[in-house]
Scaffold this motif. Structure first.
Motif, PDB file in Angstrom:
ATOM      1  N   ASN A   1       5.482 -13.496  -5.350  1.00 33.82           N
ATOM      2  CA  ASN A   1       5.223 -12.662  -6.911  1.00 33.82           C
ATOM      3  C   ASN A   1       4.912 -11.196  -6.309  1.00 33.82           C
ATOM      4  O   ASN A   1       3.851 -11.018  -5.860  1.00 33.82           O
ATOM      5  CB  ASN A   1       4.140 -13.274  -7.462  1.00 33.82           C
ATOM      6  CG  ASN A   1       3.565 -12.856  -8.668  1.00 33.82           C
ATOM      7  OD1 ASN A   1       3.603 -11.525  -9.002  1.00 33.82           O
ATOM      8  ND2 ASN A   1       2.865 -13.397  -9.576  1.00 33.82           N
ATOM      9  N   PRO A   2       5.797 -10.285  -6.695  1.00 32.83           N
ATOM     10  CA  PRO A   2       5.439  -9.040  -6.272  1.00 32.83           C
ATOM     11  C   PRO A   2       4.342  -8.459  -6.772  1.00 32.83           C
ATOM     12  O   PRO A   2       3.853  -7.562  -6.270  1.00 32.83           O
ATOM     13  CB  PRO A   2       6.857  -8.257  -6.652  1.00 32.83           C
ATOM     14  CG  PRO A   2       7.220  -9.031  -7.884  1.00 32.83           C
ATOM     15  CD  PRO A   2       6.982 -10.487  -7.566  1.00 32.83           C
ATOM     16  N   HIS A   3       3.805  -8.864  -7.862  1.00 32.75           N
ATOM     17  CA  HIS A   3       2.548  -8.284  -8.381  1.00 32.75           C
ATOM     18  C   HIS A   3       1.598  -8.994  -8.010  1.00 32.75           C
ATOM     19  O   HIS A   3       0.299  -8.322  -7.905  1.00 32.75           O
ATOM     20  CB  HIS A   3       2.465  -8.950 -10.004  1.00 32.75           C
ATOM     21  CG  HIS A   3       3.478  -8.314 -10.974  1.00 32.75           C
ATOM     22  ND1 HIS A   3       3.664  -6.996 -11.418  1.00 32.75           N
ATOM     23  CD2 HIS A   3       4.774  -8.840 -11.510  1.00 32.75           C
ATOM     24  CE1 HIS A   3       4.622  -6.501 -12.102  1.00 32.75           C
ATOM     25  NE2 HIS A   3       5.226  -7.871 -12.049  1.00 32.75           N
ATOM     26  N   ARG A   4       1.269 -10.011  -7.192  1.00 32.04           N
ATOM     27  CA  ARG A   4       0.221 -10.867  -6.619  1.00 32.04           C
ATOM     28  C   ARG A   4       0.357 -10.618  -5.030  1.00 32.04           C
ATOM     29  O   ARG A   4      -0.821 -10.457  -4.316  1.00 32.04           O
ATOM     30  CB  ARG A   4       0.177 -12.323  -6.898  1.00 32.04           C
ATOM     31  CG  ARG A   4      -0.824 -13.080  -6.180  1.00 32.04           C
ATOM     32  CD  ARG A   4      -0.475 -14.377  -6.392  1.00 32.04           C
ATOM     33  NE  ARG A   4       0.629 -14.933  -5.764  1.00 32.04           N
ATOM     34  CZ  ARG A   4       1.485 -16.083  -6.200  1.00 32.04           C
ATOM     35  NH1 ARG A   4       1.308 -16.784  -7.006  1.00 32.04           N
ATOM     36  NH2 ARG A   4       2.528 -16.196  -5.425  1.00 32.04           N
ATOM     37  N   ASP A   5       1.474 -10.800  -4.287  1.00 30.01           N
ATOM     38  CA  ASP A   5       1.621 -10.895  -3.020  1.00 30.01           C
ATOM     39  C   ASP A   5       1.827  -9.815  -2.299  1.00 30.01           C
ATOM     40  O   ASP A   5       3.085  -8.768  -2.856  1.00 30.01           O
ATOM     41  CB  ASP A   5       2.481 -12.035  -2.543  1.00 30.01           C
ATOM     42  CG  ASP A   5       2.347 -13.385  -3.216  1.00 30.01           C
ATOM     43  OD1 ASP A   5       1.192 -13.637  -3.280  1.00 30.01           O
ATOM     44  OD2 ASP A   5       3.112 -13.767  -4.175  1.00 30.01           O
ATOM     45  N   ARG A   6       1.171  -9.425  -1.180  1.00 23.79           N
ATOM     46  CA  ARG A   6       1.478  -8.236  -0.297  1.00 23.79           C
ATOM     47  C   ARG A   6       2.709  -8.254   0.435  1.00 23.79           C
ATOM     48  O   ARG A   6       2.874  -9.343   0.955  1.00 23.79           O
ATOM     49  CB  ARG A   6       0.225  -7.587   0.357  1.00 23.79           C
ATOM     50  CG  ARG A   6      -0.028  -8.661   1.605  1.00 23.79           C
ATOM     51  CD  ARG A   6      -1.153  -8.071   2.163  1.00 23.79           C
ATOM     52  NE  ARG A   6      -1.947  -8.854   3.208  1.00 23.79           N
ATOM     53  CZ  ARG A   6      -1.304  -8.802   4.623  1.00 23.79           C
ATOM     54  NH1 ARG A   6      -0.556  -7.817   4.796  1.00 23.79           N
ATOM     55  NH2 ARG A   6      -1.885  -9.543   5.515  1.00 23.79           N
ATOM     56  N   LEU A   7       3.170  -7.166   0.866  1.00 24.07           N
ATOM     57  CA  LEU A   7       4.249  -6.863   1.705  1.00 24.07           C
ATOM     58  C   LEU A   7       3.702  -7.220   3.164  1.00 24.07           C
ATOM     59  O   LEU A   7       2.718  -6.328   3.575  1.00 24.07           O
ATOM     60  CB  LEU A   7       4.912  -5.506   1.675  1.00 24.07           C
ATOM     61  CG  LEU A   7       6.232  -5.059   2.416  1.00 24.07           C
ATOM     62  CD1 LEU A   7       7.076  -5.980   2.327  1.00 24.07           C
ATOM     63  CD2 LEU A   7       6.455  -3.614   2.073  1.00 24.07           C
TER      64      LEU A   7
ATOM     65  N   LEU B   1       9.414  -3.369  -2.166  1.00 24.69           N
ATOM     66  CA  LEU B   1       9.149  -2.179  -1.648  1.00 24.69           C
ATOM     67  C   LEU B   1       8.987  -0.996  -2.509  1.00 24.69           C
ATOM     68  O   LEU B   1       8.256   0.003  -2.165  1.00 24.69           O
ATOM     69  CB  LEU B   1      10.578  -1.772  -0.932  1.00 24.69           C
ATOM     70  CG  LEU B   1      11.050  -2.550   0.447  1.00 24.69           C
ATOM     71  CD1 LEU B   1      12.550  -2.538   0.663  1.00 24.69           C
ATOM     72  CD2 LEU B   1      10.185  -2.515   1.342  1.00 24.69           C
ATOM     73  N   ARG B   2       9.507  -1.058  -3.789  1.00 24.22           N
ATOM     74  CA  ARG B   2       9.134   0.016  -4.891  1.00 24.22           C
ATOM     75  C   ARG B   2       7.604  -0.122  -5.139  1.00 24.22           C
ATOM     76  O   ARG B   2       6.985   1.067  -5.249  1.00 24.22           O
ATOM     77  CB  ARG B   2       9.873  -0.431  -6.100  1.00 24.22           C
ATOM     78  CG  ARG B   2       9.818   0.689  -7.180  1.00 24.22           C
ATOM     79  CD  ARG B   2      10.511   0.324  -8.360  1.00 24.22           C
ATOM     80  NE  ARG B   2      10.410   1.397  -9.513  1.00 24.22           N
ATOM     81  CZ  ARG B   2      11.383   2.082  -9.547  1.00 24.22           C
ATOM     82  NH1 ARG B   2      12.684   2.001  -9.296  1.00 24.22           N
ATOM     83  NH2 ARG B   2      11.230   2.962 -10.659  1.00 24.22           N
ATOM     84  N   LYS B   3       6.979  -1.425  -5.062  1.00 24.34           N
ATOM     85  CA  LYS B   3       5.600  -1.501  -5.430  1.00 24.34           C
ATOM     86  C   LYS B   3       4.843  -0.985  -4.413  1.00 24.34           C
ATOM     87  O   LYS B   3       3.700  -0.259  -4.866  1.00 24.34           O
ATOM     88  CB  LYS B   3       5.447  -2.802  -5.921  1.00 24.34           C
ATOM     89  CG  LYS B   3       4.075  -3.176  -6.035  1.00 24.34           C
ATOM     90  CD  LYS B   3       3.678  -4.815  -6.495  1.00 24.34           C
ATOM     91  CE  LYS B   3       2.239  -5.204  -6.567  1.00 24.34           C
ATOM     92  NZ  LYS B   3       1.868  -5.008  -5.274  1.00 24.34           N
TER      93      LYS B   3
END
Length: 222
Positions: free
Chosen positions: A39-45, A105-107
């Protein structure tokens, strides 16, 4: 600072928080990411993997700011060398399932990753006789290479990544150039290369729509 891990037929370079200045990975760079979840809103890179297709992988571990990782500037991780490479219009970025990677990557870095190629999209356009489009299946069937997915669900946020995790992460980019060569030939054979290129150009916009919440229902559904 970086470290080097040797594995059979490959060399893995591990860096913390950014690529070294001046690193040239050529005109086409294979790219993948590892995150805490999907989940790109929740989970970090947590990790970005890159390869020039020459048997070496360059891995950038992104630590939390509280553990010495990069600070955030205007909400984005401050990784100038990595961000510059990903945004460089003269460098093609080669992914497998680019849609997710471009979005995260954008986020996290604040860059529009382009131009791009995606082996999953290419496989779906030409391998219509199967629904097996995962990286493991494609490497096995098109390259005769077996890659392990055992570490896929491991903890990528760990401060110290294991050699097994690093080897797994590297394997996700080490074969993408060879895989793309096979798939590009199939796209040409089937007369679908132009269609694939149109799909690739749209992927950054598709990732931006995902970040805006247009996943289910899809903006293109009825």
């Amino acid at each position: 600072m970086g470290s080097v891990l040797f594995m059979p037929n490959a060399r893995i370079h591990l860096y913390q928080d950014d690529l070294p200045a001046g690193l040239d990975l050529g005109p086409v760079v294979a790219v993948d990411t590892e995150t805490m979840g999907l989940n790109p809103h929740r989970d970090r890179l947590c990790l970005v993997q890159l390869s020039a297709g020459n048997g070496s992988a360059h891995l950038v571990q992104l630590r939390p700011e509280g553990l010495g990782g990069p600070a955030r500037r205007q909400g984005f991780l401050d990784c100038p060398n990595l961000a510059a490479l990903l945004a460089d219009a003269a460098v093609v970025k080669l992914f497998h399932f680019a849609r997710f990677d471009i979005a995260i990557l954008r986020k996290e870095l604040g860059v529009e990753v382009a131009p791009v190629l995606c082996t999953k999209v290419a496989a779906k356009l030409v391998r219509t006789f199967t629904d097996r489009h995962g990286l493991r299946e494609l490497c096995r069937e098109l390259l005769g290479v077996e890659i392990s997915k055992q570490q896929q669900t491991s903890d990528w946020g760990s401060p110290a990544l294991s050699q097994e995790q690093l080897a797994y992460a590297a394997s996700d980019v080490l074969h993408l150039h060879a895989l793309w060569a096979k798939l590009e030939a199939l796209l040409r054979r089937e007369g679908r290369l132009g269609l694939a290129e149109e799909c690739f150009r749209f992927l950054p916009a598709r990732a931006a729509l995902d970040l805006l919440g247009y996943v289910e229902p899809d903006i293109f559904s009825h």
